[in-house]
Design a protein around this motif. Sequence first.
Motif, PDB file in Angstrom:
ATOM      1  N   ARG A  23      43.234  28.149  38.677  1.00  0.00           N
ATOM      2  CA  ARG A  23      43.778  28.168  40.044  1.00  0.00           C
ATOM      3  C   ARG A  23      43.570  29.548  40.677  1.00  0.00           C
ATOM      4  NH1 ARG A  23      48.099  30.401  41.715  1.00  0.00           N
ATOM      5  NH2 ARG A  23      48.951  30.604  39.606  1.00  0.00           N
ATOM      6  N   GLN A  24      43.818  30.605  39.905  1.00  0.00           N
ATOM      7  CA  GLN A  24      43.615  31.951  40.427  1.00  0.00           C
ATOM      8  C   GLN A  24      42.132  32.227  40.704  1.00  0.00           C
ATOM      9  OE1 GLN A  24      45.960  35.134  38.414  1.00  0.00           O
ATOM     10  NE2 GLN A  24      46.805  33.453  37.199  1.00  0.00           N
ATOM     11  N   VAL A  25      41.258  31.685  39.866  1.00  0.00           N
ATOM     12  CA  VAL A  25      39.818  31.817  40.103  1.00  0.00           C
ATOM     13  C   VAL A  25      39.446  31.164  41.434  1.00  0.00           C
ATOM     14  CG1 VAL A  25      37.547  31.010  39.314  1.00  0.00           C
ATOM     15  CG2 VAL A  25      39.134  32.051  37.689  1.00  0.00           C
ATOM     16  N   ASP A  26      39.940  29.956  41.641  1.00  0.00           N
ATOM     17  CA  ASP A  26      39.630  29.238  42.886  1.00  0.00           C
ATOM     18  C   ASP A  26      40.177  29.982  44.106  1.00  0.00           C
ATOM     19  OD1 ASP A  26      38.351  27.272  41.437  1.00  0.00           O
ATOM     20  OD2 ASP A  26      40.087  25.918  41.407  1.00  0.00           O
ATOM     21  N   GLU A  27      41.386  30.516  43.991  1.00  0.00           N
ATOM     22  CA  GLU A  27      41.985  31.235  45.112  1.00  0.00           C
ATOM     23  C   GLU A  27      41.198  32.512  45.430  1.00  0.00           C
ATOM     24  OE1 GLU A  27      45.971  31.847  43.839  1.00  0.00           O
ATOM     25  OE2 GLU A  27      46.643  29.821  44.417  1.00  0.00           O
ATOM     26  N   ALA A  28      40.769  33.215  44.391  1.00  0.00           N
ATOM     27  CA  ALA A  28      39.988  34.432  44.610  1.00  0.00           C
ATOM     28  C   ALA A  28      38.639  34.097  45.230  1.00  0.00           C
ATOM     29  CB  ALA A  28      39.796  35.181  43.289  1.00  0.00           C
ATOM     30  N   ASN A 240      42.518  41.348  32.996  1.00  0.00           N
ATOM     31  CA  ASN A 240      43.216  42.292  33.869  1.00  0.00           C
ATOM     32  C   ASN A 240      42.707  42.297  35.309  1.00  0.00           C
ATOM     33  OD1 ASN A 240      44.992  43.303  31.964  1.00  0.00           O
ATOM     34  ND2 ASN A 240      43.580  44.878  31.255  1.00  0.00           N
ATOM     35  N   ASP A 241      41.444  41.899  35.500  1.00  0.00           N
ATOM     36  CA  ASP A 241      40.822  42.181  36.804  1.00  0.00           C
ATOM     37  C   ASP A 241      39.906  41.077  37.306  1.00  0.00           C
ATOM     38  OD1 ASP A 241      38.719  42.428  35.019  1.00  0.00           O
ATOM     39  OD2 ASP A 241      38.469  44.583  35.286  1.00  0.00           O
ATOM     40  N   PHE A 242      40.031  39.873  36.785  1.00  0.00           N
ATOM     41  CA  PHE A 242      39.055  38.841  37.152  1.00  0.00           C
ATOM     42  C   PHE A 242      39.154  38.443  38.618  1.00  0.00           C
ATOM     43  CE2 PHE A 242      42.719  36.320  35.795  1.00  0.00           C
ATOM     44  CZ  PHE A 242      42.771  35.309  36.748  1.00  0.00           C
ATOM     45  N   ALA A 243      40.370  38.442  39.183  1.00  0.00           N
ATOM     46  CA  ALA A 243      40.505  38.037  40.591  1.00  0.00           C
ATOM     47  C   ALA A 243      39.799  39.036  41.505  1.00  0.00           C
ATOM     48  CB  ALA A 243      41.974  37.908  40.965  1.00  0.00           C
ATOM     49  N   GLU A 244      40.015  40.321  41.262  1.00  0.00           N
ATOM     50  CA  GLU A 244      39.338  41.348  42.058  1.00  0.00           C
ATOM     51  C   GLU A 244      37.830  41.269  41.850  1.00  0.00           C
ATOM     52  OE1 GLU A 244      38.371  44.225  44.602  1.00  0.00           O
ATOM     53  OE2 GLU A 244      40.386  43.394  44.383  1.00  0.00           O
ATOM     54  N   ALA A 245      37.402  41.027  40.616  1.00  0.00           N
ATOM     55  CA  ALA A 245      35.968  40.914  40.341  1.00  0.00           C
ATOM     56  C   ALA A 245      35.344  39.779  41.147  1.00  0.00           C
ATOM     57  CB  ALA A 245      35.738  40.693  38.848  1.00  0.00           C
ATOM     58  N   ILE A 246      36.022  38.650  41.224  1.00  0.00           N
ATOM     59  CA  ILE A 246      35.504  37.516  41.989  1.00  0.00           C
ATOM     60  C   ILE A 246      35.424  37.869  43.472  1.00  0.00           C
ATOM     61  CG2 ILE A 246      36.056  35.169  42.762  1.00  0.00           C
ATOM     62  CD1 ILE A 246      37.208  34.717  39.914  1.00  0.00           C
ATOM     63  N   GLU A 247      36.464  38.506  43.985  1.00  0.00           N
ATOM     64  CA  GLU A 247      36.449  38.905  45.396  1.00  0.00           C
ATOM     65  C   GLU A 247      35.296  39.860  45.695  1.00  0.00           C
ATOM     66  OE1 GLU A 247      40.200  39.998  47.193  1.00  0.00           O
ATOM     67  OE2 GLU A 247      41.277  38.901  45.628  1.00  0.00           O
ATOM     68  N   GLN A 248      34.883  40.642  44.679  1.00  0.00           N
ATOM     69  CA  GLN A 248      33.780  41.583  44.851  1.00  0.00           C
ATOM     70  C   GLN A 248      32.433  40.983  44.459  1.00  0.00           C
ATOM     71  OE1 GLN A 248      36.461  45.342  43.467  1.00  0.00           O
ATOM     72  NE2 GLN A 248      34.334  45.836  43.871  1.00  0.00           N
ATOM     73  N   GLY A 249      32.392  39.687  44.146  1.00  0.00           N
ATOM     74  CA  GLY A 249      31.112  39.028  43.959  1.00  0.00           C
ATOM     75  C   GLY A 249      30.795  38.496  42.582  1.00  0.00           C
ATOM     76  N   SER A 250      31.733  38.552  41.636  1.00  0.00           N
ATOM     77  CA  SER A 250      31.439  38.050  40.295  1.00  0.00           C
ATOM     78  C   SER A 250      31.160  36.558  40.312  1.00  0.00           C
ATOM     79  CB  SER A 250      32.611  38.334  39.350  1.00  0.00           C
ATOM     80  OG  SER A 250      32.333  37.833  38.053  1.00  0.00           O
TER      81      SER A 250
END
Length: 267
Positions: A23-28, A240-250
């Motif tokens: 869910r957090q992955v999808d939101e990010a 620790n940081d997957f949501a921010e990573a996704i927002e930055q293009g992961s």
Amino acid sequence: MPVESAAPERARELRDNYDDILRQVDEAAARRTEGPQPRLVAVSKYKPASDILALYEHGVRHFGENYPQELEGKAKDLPSDIAWHFIGALQSNKAKLLAAIPNLFAVETLTSVKAANHLHNALSSAPSPRSAPLNVFLQVNTSGEEQKSGLPALSPSTPSGELVDLALHVVQKCPTLRLKGLMTIGSFEASTSGERNPDFERLKESREALVAALRERAGVDAVRALEADGGLELSMGMSNDFAEAIEQGSTNVRVGSSIFGARPPKA
């Protein structure tokens, strides 16, 4: 050897944890303006095969392991349509063992021509050839920390170096390998600062510089082939940081303890 099922309480805990992370992955992913849906890799090192089976039965297919022997054993015992990611330090003498795992989806930690050659040679001589080349990510040390593995990052001002040389070698000399993308592990400080992560920005810069270098040195057709396969991916972001990573293009995040719980210390 048949894998025992996890206790119902444990299976429910794993499913709930995974669904919460997904869910957090999808939101990010929804917070960024472009890019494919990120791939969530459940990092299962040190965890029993019963945990993996419980998530497999929940529909999960991408799992990550750090140690070749542990990965080999689990791959033999678990369903053959699991897509395994090797995310540990890649030693050349383990290339043959990894190459023998038919459902190995990717090696995310390639850092040398020597290791690429060992993988390519092992795959070339395998009695049962793979139906498609093995995906490889080139590991980049974006933080510059001495204790971290990985090749130096690229930038517009430094568009050449070991990373370009290794990418060219994979593209031109290793037909059993497919250059899938770049991987990094951000510094702990950057990953927990709450600010935009400079390590993730460096990986994005490295990708841009690498594509430009490949276009110049390997030709337009080589770059078109990469683009036809979806372009070079960015594997960055962990618990620790997957949501921010996704927002930055992961496009590929590796999450372990937030799904499986704390791991026992390595024996």
